[in-house]
Design a protein around this motif. Structure first.
Motif, short mmCIF file in Angstrom:
data_model
loop_
_atom_site.label_atom_id
_atom_site.label_comp_id
_atom_site.label_asym_id
_atom_site.label_seq_id
_atom_site.Cartn_x
_atom_site.Cartn_y
_atom_site.Cartn_z
N SER A 1 -7.27 9.51 42.61
CA SER A 1 -6.81 9.68 41.24
C SER A 1 -7.42 8.60 40.37
O SER A 1 -7.69 7.49 40.83
CB SER A 1 -5.28 9.60 41.17
N ASP A 2 -7.64 8.93 39.10
CA ASP A 2 -8.19 8.00 38.12
C ASP A 2 -7.17 7.89 36.99
O ASP A 2 -7.03 8.79 36.17
CB ASP A 2 -9.53 8.52 37.59
N SER A 3 -6.44 6.78 36.98
CA SER A 3 -5.38 6.63 35.98
C SER A 3 -5.92 6.51 34.57
O SER A 3 -5.20 6.75 33.60
CB SER A 3 -4.52 5.41 36.32
N PRO B 1 -3.79 10.62 30.34
CA PRO B 1 -4.20 9.32 30.88
C PRO B 1 -2.99 8.45 31.16
O PRO B 1 -2.05 8.40 30.40
CB PRO B 1 -5.07 8.74 29.76
N GLY B 2 -3.04 7.78 32.30
CA GLY B 2 -1.92 6.95 32.72
C GLY B 2 -0.85 7.71 33.46
O GLY B 2 0.17 7.15 33.85
N SER B 3 -1.07 9.03 33.70
CA SER B 3 -0.06 9.84 34.37
C SER B 3 -0.52 10.36 35.72
O SER B 3 -0.10 11.39 36.18
CB SER B 3 0.32 11.03 33.48
N ASP B 4 -1.45 9.65 36.33
CA ASP B 4 -1.98 10.08 37.62
C ASP B 4 -0.93 9.95 38.72
O ASP B 4 0.05 9.23 38.56
CB ASP B 4 -3.19 9.23 37.99
N SER C 1 -11.92 4.64 36.41
CA SER C 1 -12.26 3.93 35.19
C SER C 1 -11.19 2.99 34.66
O SER C 1 -11.41 2.31 33.67
CB SER C 1 -12.57 4.95 34.08
N ALA C 2 -10.02 2.96 35.28
CA ALA C 2 -8.95 2.18 34.67
C ALA C 2 -8.32 1.23 35.68
O ALA C 2 -8.97 0.83 36.64
CB ALA C 2 -7.91 3.12 34.08
N SER C 3 -7.07 0.89 35.45
CA SER C 3 -6.37 -0.04 36.33
C SER C 3 -6.22 0.57 37.71
O SER C 3 -5.47 1.52 37.91
CB SER C 3 -4.99 -0.36 35.76
N VAL C 4 -6.93 0.00 38.68
CA VAL C 4 -6.89 0.56 40.03
C VAL C 4 -5.54 0.34 40.69
O VAL C 4 -5.28 0.88 41.76
CB VAL C 4 -8.02 -0.01 40.91
N ALA C 5 -4.67 -0.47 40.08
CA ALA C 5 -3.33 -0.63 40.62
C ALA C 5 -2.59 0.70 40.66
O ALA C 5 -1.68 0.89 41.45
CB ALA C 5 -2.54 -1.64 39.79
N PHE C 6 -3.00 1.65 39.81
CA PHE C 6 -2.34 2.94 39.76
C PHE C 6 -3.23 4.08 40.28
O PHE C 6 -2.89 5.24 40.14
CB PHE C 6 -1.86 3.23 38.34
N ASP C 7 -4.37 3.75 40.85
CA ASP C 7 -5.22 4.75 41.48
C ASP C 7 -4.87 4.86 42.96
O ASP C 7 -4.37 3.91 43.55
CB ASP C 7 -6.70 4.37 41.35
N PHE C 8 -5.13 6.00 43.54
CA PHE C 8 -4.83 6.19 44.96
C PHE C 8 -5.99 6.90 45.62
O PHE C 8 -6.56 7.83 45.05
CB PHE C 8 -3.54 6.99 45.15
#
Length: 370
Positions: free
Chosen positions: A266-268, A292-295, A248-255
């Motif tokens: 992960s869903d940041s 949130p934001g800590s994925d 649901s968020a910035s995929v730059a931080f999803d893996f």
């Protein structure tokens, strides 16, 4: 600067905000010419798991900011980010058994004078990494060099930057077509080149994530809800929507990654970690949740566990979920914390005994017992 040590248990991890940008974060960190090697995070003796793991060991001090890590056989391969001066990125190697190796002894340079080296992988006798054709934000390309060194070659141009290079069966699956299509790039074929796109894209929506098990390619793109998890056969087929509203968020931080039986991501936006069995009709299962934001910026399956690297913690989690065990942690700010960005998401490797990772704050390759 002062560093705190890891504790066993689950806690939220701090992370630079997404607007720090993957380019700016590493660029700023690269301003330091010689990061201190004394600020190494250590595991705590508070709890059996942490005590068993012991303290992290320094494999190498690179004296510059490392960006991405791969392990092949007994050798670690690392991209070293460009400094503020630019044009001086590197690909280096070091034996995984090394102790406090440095560029003056033990660290070998395979390629130098690189613009913006990031995600790295090894396939057979080839070392591959993402780079750019000119100063950021130039077009992304994938470059290669032999394990034995030599002159780097450009394998692919106009490829979207991804958290890691998706390689299966000596084929690189790359996001092409201005960030929308998926194309196979055979690494061992005599004629080479980019094959026919196996996924033509979903304009104007971007294709992101990307991983492959050699049978299917998994990725995120817009679906009927937010970003859905899709798959497509490596021979080309209609895309299958595996999980709606997967992230649901910035995929730059999803893996996104996989093992033989499941897909993990992960869903940041929600701080959640999910799994999805590779069986028809399966639904996603939440494994763990943090703030949130800590994925995790990387998820690495190994045996019965997942190893998770966040912006300031290395953790172990059962594939069935539960409370993560913190193996190593850094508390602080600025250069003391891991630089969480798309460019250095590939920062974990494991063998039979150790977990290896990059500590950007001190320019080090670290390892700790699994």
């Amino acid at each position: 600067m002062s560093l705190l040590v890891a504790v066993v248990g689950c806690g939220s991890s701090s992370k630079p905000p997404a607007d720090a940008g993957h380019g700016d974060a590493l660029q700023d960190a690269g301003d330091a010419d010689a990061p201190s090697s004394t600020d190494t995070p250590a595991a705590s003796s508070d709890g059996a798991d942490a005590a068993d793991a012991g303290a992290p060991m320094v494999v190498a001090s690179l004296m510059r900011v490392p960006a991405s890590l791969a392990l092949s056989g007994s050798t670690l391969y690392v991209t070293v980010a460009e400094s503020a001066a630019g044009g001086d990125g590197k690909v280096v190697t070091v034996a995984k058994t090394a102790v406090a190796a440095t560029p003056d002894g033990g660290v070998v340079t395979l390629a130098s004078s690189l613009i913006r080296p990031r995600a790295i992988a090894v396939d057979g006798d080839l070392v591959l990494w993402g780079d750019t054709q000119h100063e950021f934000p130039g077009l992304q390309e994938v470059m290669t060099v032999a394990k034995t060194g030599g002159t780097p070659s450009v394998l692919l141009t106009d490829a979207a930057e991804t958290p890691h290079l998706a390689i299966a069966g000596s084929v690189l699956y790359a996001i092409t077509g201005n960030g929308k299509s998926i194309s196979p790039v055979p690494l061992g074929a005599a004629d080479g080149g980019v094959g026919t796109a196996i996924y033509p894209g979903n304009p104007p929506n971007a294709t992101v994530g990307l991983d492959s098990d050699g049978t299917s390619v998994f990725f995120f793109t817009n679906g009927t809800t937010n970003l859905d998890l899709f798959s497509v056969g490596v021979g080309g087929s209609a895309a299958t929507d595996l999980s709606m509203n997967a992230t649901s968020a910035s995929v730059a931080f999803d893996f996104l990654t996989h093992d033989a039986t499941a897909i993990y991501w992960s869903d940041s936006g929600t701080g959640s970690l999910f799994s999805l069995a590779k069986t028809a009709g399966a639904t996603k299962s939440p494994l763990a949740t943090s703030a949130p934001g800590s994925d995790p910026v990387q998820i690495l399956p190994d045996g019965d566990n997942l190893y998770l690297l966040s912006s300031n913690k290395l953790m172990r989690l059962s594939k069935t979920g539960g409370t993560p065990v913190i193996l190593a942690s850094v508390a602080g700010s600025g250069a003391e914390t891991y630089v969480a960005s798309l460019g250095n998401a590939v920062s974990l490797a494991v063998d039979e005994t150790f977990v290896y990772w990059l500590y950007e704050g001190s320019g080090e390759i670290l390892k700790i017992s699994k």
